[in-house]
Scaffold this motif. Sequence first.
Motif, PDB file in Angstrom:
ATOM      1  N   TYR A   1       0.830  -1.200   0.000  1.00 21.54           N
ATOM      2  CA  TYR A   1       0.000   0.000   0.000  1.00 21.54           C
ATOM      3  C   TYR A   1       0.875   1.265   0.000  1.00 21.54           C
ATOM      4  O   TYR A   1       1.962   1.266   0.569  1.00 21.54           O
ATOM      5  N   TYR A  13      -3.406   3.883  -1.974  1.00 23.40           N
ATOM      6  CA  TYR A  13      -3.169   3.394  -3.327  1.00 23.40           C
ATOM      7  C   TYR A  13      -2.596   1.986  -3.275  1.00 23.40           C
ATOM      8  O   TYR A  13      -1.923   1.601  -2.312  1.00 23.40           O
ATOM      9  N   SER A  14      -2.847   1.242  -4.346  1.00 19.00           N
ATOM     10  CA  SER A  14      -2.167  -0.033  -4.539  1.00 19.00           C
ATOM     11  C   SER A  14      -0.868   0.231  -5.309  1.00 19.00           C
ATOM     12  O   SER A  14      -0.891   0.853  -6.366  1.00 19.00           O
ATOM     13  N   THR A  17      -1.027  -1.791  -8.823  1.00 18.04           N
ATOM     14  CA  THR A  17      -1.967  -1.397  -9.882  1.00 18.04           C
ATOM     15  C   THR A  17      -2.146   0.104 -10.005  1.00 18.04           C
ATOM     16  O   THR A  17      -2.786   0.563 -10.950  1.00 18.04           O
ATOM     17  N   GLU A  19      -4.093   1.850  -8.425  1.00 17.80           N
ATOM     18  CA  GLU A  19      -5.500   2.182  -8.190  1.00 17.80           C
ATOM     19  C   GLU A  19      -5.677   2.820  -6.823  1.00 17.80           C
ATOM     20  O   GLU A  19      -4.923   2.546  -5.880  1.00 17.80           O
ATOM     21  N   THR A  20      -6.709   3.668  -6.714  1.00 18.76           N
ATOM     22  CA  THR A  20      -7.089   4.223  -5.417  1.00 18.76           C
ATOM     23  C   THR A  20      -7.989   3.207  -4.727  1.00 18.76           C
ATOM     24  O   THR A  20      -9.133   2.991  -5.154  1.00 18.76           O
ATOM     25  N   LEU A  21      -7.499   2.583  -3.680  1.00 17.47           N
ATOM     26  CA  LEU A  21      -8.274   1.560  -2.977  1.00 17.47           C
ATOM     27  C   LEU A  21      -9.278   2.184  -2.023  1.00 17.47           C
ATOM     28  O   LEU A  21     -10.429   1.754  -1.946  1.00 17.47           O
ATOM     29  N   TRP A  22      -8.840   3.181  -1.268  1.00 20.20           N
ATOM     30  CA  TRP A  22      -9.718   3.830  -0.294  1.00 20.20           C
ATOM     31  C   TRP A  22      -9.490   5.330  -0.328  1.00 20.20           C
ATOM     32  O   TRP A  22      -8.373   5.801  -0.544  1.00 20.20           O
ATOM     33  N   ASP A  60      -8.996  -1.802   5.552  1.00 11.86           N
ATOM     34  CA  ASP A  60     -10.431  -1.790   5.288  1.00 11.86           C
ATOM     35  C   ASP A  60     -10.975  -0.386   5.079  1.00 11.86           C
ATOM     36  O   ASP A  60     -12.145  -0.215   4.759  1.00 11.86           O
TER      37      ASP A  60
END
Length: 802
Positions: A1, A13-14, A17, A19-22, A60
């Motif tokens: 992360y 972020y991941s 990837t 990507e924005t996770l949260w 989470d």
Amino acid sequence: YLLCASGDFVKVYSVNTEETLWLMGGHADLVTGIQLNPHNHMQLYSSSLDGTIKLWDFVDGIPIKTFTVGSKLLALYTPASAEDSVFVVIPKKGERDTFQLVSVKLAKGAGQDLEAKELSVVLDGVGASAKHIAFGREGAYVVSVKDVNLQVYFFKGKLLNRFSLSTVKTKGGDNRFSCVVCHPTEDCIATGHADGKIRLWRNFHHKKEYTYSTLHWHHDIVMDLAFSIEGTRLLSGGVESVVVQWHNESSCQKDFLPRLGSPIEYISMSSDGALCCTLHTDNRITIINSNLRFSRSIQGLIKSRDVKTGLVVDPRTKALVLNGEPGHLQFYSLQSDQQLFSLDIVQRQYIHQAGLKQSDLVKVAFSAQGTWLATVEESEEVTDPELQLKLWFYSEETQSFQLNTRINTPHDNHITDMCFRDMEELGDDSLILVTTGRDCVFKVWVMVEDTDPEAQQSVSWSCDFVGSYHNYQATNCCFSEDGSLLAVSFEETVTVWDSLNWDLKCTFCHPPGNIRNICFGRLTCSKYLIGATDYGFLCCWNLLTCALEWSAHLNVVVLQPDPLSEHIAAVSWLSKESSLFVFKPNEPRPIYIQRNLCKEKILLAAFVPRDEPEMISSEKYLWLRKSQLFFLTDTQELMTLSTKSLEERLTPSSKQLAVEESLPVTPFSLLLGKHRRQQAQEDTDLGKPVVHNKQEQASPAVKELLHTPAHVLPSASFLCTIFINSLLISKENKSAEEVADEVEMESEKADDDSDEEDVTEMEQEDTSHVELLGETTCKLSKSQEKELRKIRKMDYSWISAF
């Protein structure tokens, strides 16, 4: 992360990837610091100017606790040596621009919101930036730098040592501190300076016997420093956009990662030492491998020096298009909050040197389908600028814009505005580009077939018509919705032209003041023309009667029509306050007013069409059903108007308690949800009481077990008793409705059978079954049962007559 503070939020972020996770929201003001919990690396602390410290479960994306400190928190530190405390920088009471480093004891309690009022001052007169303070090996000491002064405070002996460098600037040297970092395993302090030098301090336990060595490569200020996990490498970055890796504190052994695009503001190392990341001034994060090789890049909205192009929406991707890197156009995705791509318009190397006049992008316009793009670039010369108009065509094969036509000096002076006319029913023949300039003319550009056999494209653009009005400067232009009329403003006057033969149809004027913005009404309001003057008037003219319909005294700085409805948004600036007014041209009364929208001045706005119309319950926001409104302020903050309340916006990230909400929407989940709803509906129709489900939903034990992340749950042995007890059915809590239902069922059985003995046997059997389940029912005598059956057989239909 990869965790990063972004405005009022914390983004997760991941790394793999990008990507924005949260998007973890909950703070009411700017997030000023984020630090991993040293005792639980799955948790994160964040501090904010709202005076709170939040503890997050970033896996989470939910908050665990909120600690209210009270003062503005400017920086946050969580050394592993402090078990139940964190360190923050706060303003000193009663003194301006003076800050303190204080220790905050985090209270322990069962609730989610706790008070943290136990503060103890560690250092006075520290810098406000998080880069000006660092904690030493194992948290034994803390270092603070400010101007040319360095302080080292030792916690064990409560000893404070101060060191100062010379303030005299000799041979271009500048000894002011810019950042500080401590070695992870040795007593060594690395400091960055304004003149590009790096100093390594040792033996600082003694006030006079300290030593330092100097490393020098940067020609300007050192923005940040970071040691590797083992301490054998030191990374530095600055305005050169180069990461320098120093080995074993030697100036001879160093490696470089150049051409990172923009100045480096922050450097951070991963906890395992495998990766490091740099944060750049253009709002970009670069992820770098341990061998100093570029790995990935996460690009947000680039903060340009000046957004001259305005906010434009790409019709194909629905991305916001505006100035990016110098000479580039950035396409910014609002859905993913990342840059889609950057288009090099100027196609020249930008030289970072103050005072140098270079070409930059100033105007942008898209055709209605997004197949054509027009750009204007000009040099920074005020009197005699170099102008270029470029037309770009979108190629489906290469999935990018390709240059079609370049026009040198399209106007003799600065271009003030431009727009396309694009009528679908007429095809490409209707495509027209209009530009206005300070040379007192507007020009019409059309596509023509290229007769040159060596030409790479079949069409090019050329000038078809030049218009003017009394030698006034042309300032704004726009086409009506059907493309039949063109409105061009010349200083105080608005002129309306027929777009087929370019005849002047009518003129409008509302002195005093020049016309600042103009736009046509749409759909049912297409017969109106709206204009705003720089003397603070908003005017609406009727094109059928050629008369002023209404006017309002309003200092409008932004006038933006919604392309999918009749609504027009007007942003005013008065008394250092931006306000929003939304209206329809056929009604002078606004349908929506938002005073004090923000403290900053709003410079630009844009309506972005939604993929699907949003279901909006409040009448107040019905005008936002088809499009979303975005603003850009003078501090280059991008904001939007939300139809949801603050609590609704924060609930998905802070209170994701339903298991179904956290599951991905898959065909199976949709099918299962539909099946459950149908089953529940059938049960309701049949009159079945769903007692078990209700009890399960009402059980706090089940909720805690299912909705709490596994790594923060108590032991299973502790939860087992509570969970089993919650599933047991109570003996005494039998509702009156259930008793009445049983009596009614017995009565119906009795009605069906006239033999009282058989009925008695059935009742006895039913009672025995209930008793086996451990439940007791209210038993009626035989006389009471007979009386009840008589009452059931009586006809009460005569009551309906009343």
